[in-house]
Design an enzyme around this catalytic site. Sequence first.
Site, PDB file in Angstrom:
ATOM      1  N   LYS A   1      30.961 -17.911  39.313  1.00  0.00           N
ATOM      2  CA  LYS A   1      31.256 -18.713  38.029  1.00  0.00           C
ATOM      3  C   LYS A   1      30.493 -17.857  36.951  1.00  0.00           C
ATOM      4  O   LYS A   1      29.211 -17.487  36.894  1.00  0.00           O
ATOM      5  CB  LYS A   1      30.793 -19.940  37.978  1.00  0.00           C
ATOM      6  CG  LYS A   1      31.261 -20.806  37.117  1.00  0.00           C
ATOM      7  CD  LYS A   1      32.744 -21.481  37.562  1.00  0.00           C
ATOM      8  CE  LYS A   1      33.155 -22.388  36.784  1.00  0.00           C
ATOM      9  NZ  LYS A   1      34.631 -22.986  37.011  1.00  0.00           N
TER      10      LYS A   1
ATOM     11  N   THR B   1      34.099 -21.809  42.820  1.00  0.00           N
ATOM     12  CA  THR B   1      33.200 -21.724  41.471  1.00  0.00           C
ATOM     13  C   THR B   1      32.780 -23.252  41.008  1.00  0.00           C
ATOM     14  O   THR B   1      31.923 -23.045  40.204  1.00  0.00           O
ATOM     15  CB  THR B   1      33.759 -20.548  40.564  1.00  0.00           C
ATOM     16  OG1 THR B   1      34.951 -21.584  40.224  1.00  0.00           O
ATOM     17  CG2 THR B   1      34.292 -19.645  41.382  1.00  0.00           C
ATOM     18  N   ASP B   2      33.761 -24.133  41.197  1.00  0.00           N
ATOM     19  CA  ASP B   2      33.074 -25.624  40.665  1.00  0.00           C
ATOM     20  C   ASP B   2      31.881 -25.944  41.225  1.00  0.00           C
ATOM     21  O   ASP B   2      31.052 -26.617  40.563  1.00  0.00           O
ATOM     22  CB  ASP B   2      34.230 -26.451  40.671  1.00  0.00           C
ATOM     23  CG  ASP B   2      34.051 -27.910  40.298  1.00  0.00           C
ATOM     24  OD1 ASP B   2      33.934 -27.908  39.029  1.00  0.00           O
ATOM     25  OD2 ASP B   2      33.993 -28.782  41.173  1.00  0.00           O
TER      26      ASP B   2
ATOM     27  N   PHE C   1      14.105  13.158  10.870  1.00  0.00           N
ATOM     28  CA  PHE C   1      15.009  13.734  11.759  1.00  0.00           C
ATOM     29  C   PHE C   1      15.203  15.219  11.484  1.00  0.00           C
ATOM     30  O   PHE C   1      16.130  15.294  10.552  1.00  0.00           O
ATOM     31  CB  PHE C   1      16.202  12.986  12.310  1.00  0.00           C
ATOM     32  CG  PHE C   1      16.998  13.432  13.606  1.00  0.00           C
ATOM     33  CD1 PHE C   1      16.308  13.702  14.504  1.00  0.00           C
ATOM     34  CD2 PHE C   1      18.488  13.702  13.454  1.00  0.00           C
ATOM     35  CE1 PHE C   1      17.137  13.999  15.665  1.00  0.00           C
ATOM     36  CE2 PHE C   1      19.244  14.189  14.635  1.00  0.00           C
ATOM     37  CZ  PHE C   1      18.400  14.451  15.818  1.00  0.00           C
TER      38      PHE C   1
ATOM     39  N   ARG D   1      13.758   8.426   6.438  1.00  0.00           N
ATOM     40  CA  ARG D   1      15.124   7.835   6.389  1.00  0.00           C
ATOM     41  C   ARG D   1      14.840   6.427   6.782  1.00  0.00           C
ATOM     42  O   ARG D   1      13.680   6.018   7.426  1.00  0.00           O
ATOM     43  CB  ARG D   1      16.033   8.423   7.494  1.00  0.00           C
ATOM     44  CG  ARG D   1      15.486   8.394   8.931  1.00  0.00           C
ATOM     45  CD  ARG D   1      16.504   8.940   9.817  1.00  0.00           C
ATOM     46  NE  ARG D   1      16.000   9.076  11.324  1.00  0.00           N
ATOM     47  CZ  ARG D   1      16.483   9.322  12.410  1.00  0.00           C
ATOM     48  NH1 ARG D   1      17.872   9.737  12.143  1.00  0.00           N
ATOM     49  NH2 ARG D   1      16.120   9.376  13.385  1.00  0.00           N
TER      50      ARG D   1
ATOM     51  N   VAL E   1      14.617   9.029  17.608  1.00  0.00           N
ATOM     52  CA  VAL E   1      15.052   7.679  18.370  1.00  0.00           C
ATOM     53  C   VAL E   1      14.534   8.011  19.733  1.00  0.00           C
ATOM     54  O   VAL E   1      13.513   7.154  20.286  1.00  0.00           O
ATOM     55  CB  VAL E   1      16.147   7.351  18.286  1.00  0.00           C
ATOM     56  CG1 VAL E   1      16.471   6.032  19.247  1.00  0.00           C
ATOM     57  CG2 VAL E   1      16.725   6.961  16.994  1.00  0.00           C
ATOM     58  N   GLN E   2      14.529   9.134  20.243  1.00  0.00           N
ATOM     59  CA  GLN E   2      14.303   9.446  21.561  1.00  0.00           C
ATOM     60  C   GLN E   2      12.951   9.208  21.779  1.00  0.00           C
ATOM     61  O   GLN E   2      12.224   8.721  22.799  1.00  0.00           O
ATOM     62  CB  GLN E   2      14.900  11.024  22.073  1.00  0.00           C
ATOM     63  CG  GLN E   2      16.265  11.120  22.382  1.00  0.00           C
ATOM     64  CD  GLN E   2      16.875  11.493  21.060  1.00  0.00           C
ATOM     65  OE1 GLN E   2      16.662  11.023  19.932  1.00  0.00           O
ATOM     66  NE2 GLN E   2      18.042  12.088  21.081  1.00  0.00           N
TER      67      GLN E   2
ATOM     68  N   ASN F   1      22.213   3.521  17.170  1.00  0.00           N
ATOM     69  CA  ASN F   1      21.789   3.740  15.409  1.00  0.00           C
ATOM     70  C   ASN F   1      22.643   2.767  14.715  1.00  0.00           C
ATOM     71  O   ASN F   1      23.566   2.476  14.807  1.00  0.00           O
ATOM     72  CB  ASN F   1      22.099   5.181  15.127  1.00  0.00           C
ATOM     73  CG  ASN F   1      21.163   6.078  15.541  1.00  0.00           C
ATOM     74  OD1 ASN F   1      19.905   5.878  15.672  1.00  0.00           O
ATOM     75  ND2 ASN F   1      21.498   7.321  15.825  1.00  0.00           N
TER      76      ASN F   1
ATOM     77  N   HIS G   1      23.353   2.627  11.283  1.00  0.00           N
ATOM     78  CA  HIS G   1      23.380   3.639  10.184  1.00  0.00           C
ATOM     79  C   HIS G   1      23.334   2.863   8.763  1.00  0.00           C
ATOM     80  O   HIS G   1      24.188   1.907   8.402  1.00  0.00           O
ATOM     81  CB  HIS G   1      24.573   4.625  10.048  1.00  0.00           C
ATOM     82  CG  HIS G   1      24.430   5.621  11.249  1.00  0.00           C
ATOM     83  ND1 HIS G   1      23.328   6.396  11.634  1.00  0.00           N
ATOM     84  CD2 HIS G   1      25.170   5.590  12.217  1.00  0.00           C
ATOM     85  CE1 HIS G   1      23.739   7.068  12.660  1.00  0.00           C
ATOM     86  NE2 HIS G   1      24.702   6.653  13.320  1.00  0.00           N
TER      87      HIS G   1
END
Length: 323
Positions: free
Chosen positions: A14, A59-60, A171, A188, A253-254, A280, A282
């Site tokens: 579920k 699933t109920d 960057f 940036r 970012v890395q 990202n 942007h």
Amino acid sequence: MSSQSVLASARYGKDLVRVFRVVREGSWHHVVEYNVKVLLEGNIETSYTEADNSVVVTTDAMKNITYYLAKISPHILSPERFALHLGTHMVSKYAHIHKSFVTVEKLRWSRIPVGAEGQEQPHPHAFVRDGADKRTVEVEIDASAGKDKIVAKVSSGIADLLVLKSTGSAFTGYIRDEYTTLREVDDRVFSTSVDLKYTFAPFAISAPTDAKGLDFPAPSQDTPGGVWDGEIVAERVRTATLEIFALDESASVQATLYKMAQRVIAENADVQTVTYNLPNKHYIPVDMKYIGVDNTTPSKAEVFVPVAAPSGLISATISRKQG
């Protein structure tokens, strides 16, 4: 029917069971809101291959068990503990079910501060949704070796944590070739929607001792950084992510991602791996040269167009060093 096929694996359950619980301690209330998914594995193959529904836990029933445990479980305020309780009950109650998989998504609710400015106090039973990010928990309960030899695996995390800083990110120095149109920048806007998962070492779970399999003897304390310490770990991970994002003079970012994960592992003794996905978001400076206005030089860029796609996606998993 064809004899050239075989059922390789099967699980069912579920999804999107929405649960809201109020825990009352006199006039002081706690609230939690969860989205829960429950999946089961076991001796259920004949329901697929022979249309035999006698092995099917509906699933109920999974939905109703989730609601019932939300009512009676002493662990409801912790998504890790509640998921472990729910998954352990599933494999304990049904003899032919050997594995359960429980996913819990916890939505944010925080107390509303009230009172005179500078003297605000958290209201005992009034709350505000103060963010769109969610806590996530994924639990696997494995009783394949026996109902008295249960092993649990837990991963927790954060999803949809949108962050932005308007400077402190650069960057430069990347590969430039005939396909490169991106300009190097030493300043940036840096924005991403943080999606992270941290995984704890597997551990044993005590089998319930009551006839209905509802008991769940979780320890009251844990070593710092362990799964039973889930609320503290979650807050520590969120703080580490936000502080590194804000304070790091980001070269990429890395590089920022790696520093986040290093701190998460350093601060939480039982966390074995950390995975970040950082897409990202942007923000493109609007070129106003046509009217004699410089809005593209980084120090003068103030008006941007948010761009949803295409988007860079930076991902990595950092593991605890062994030995």
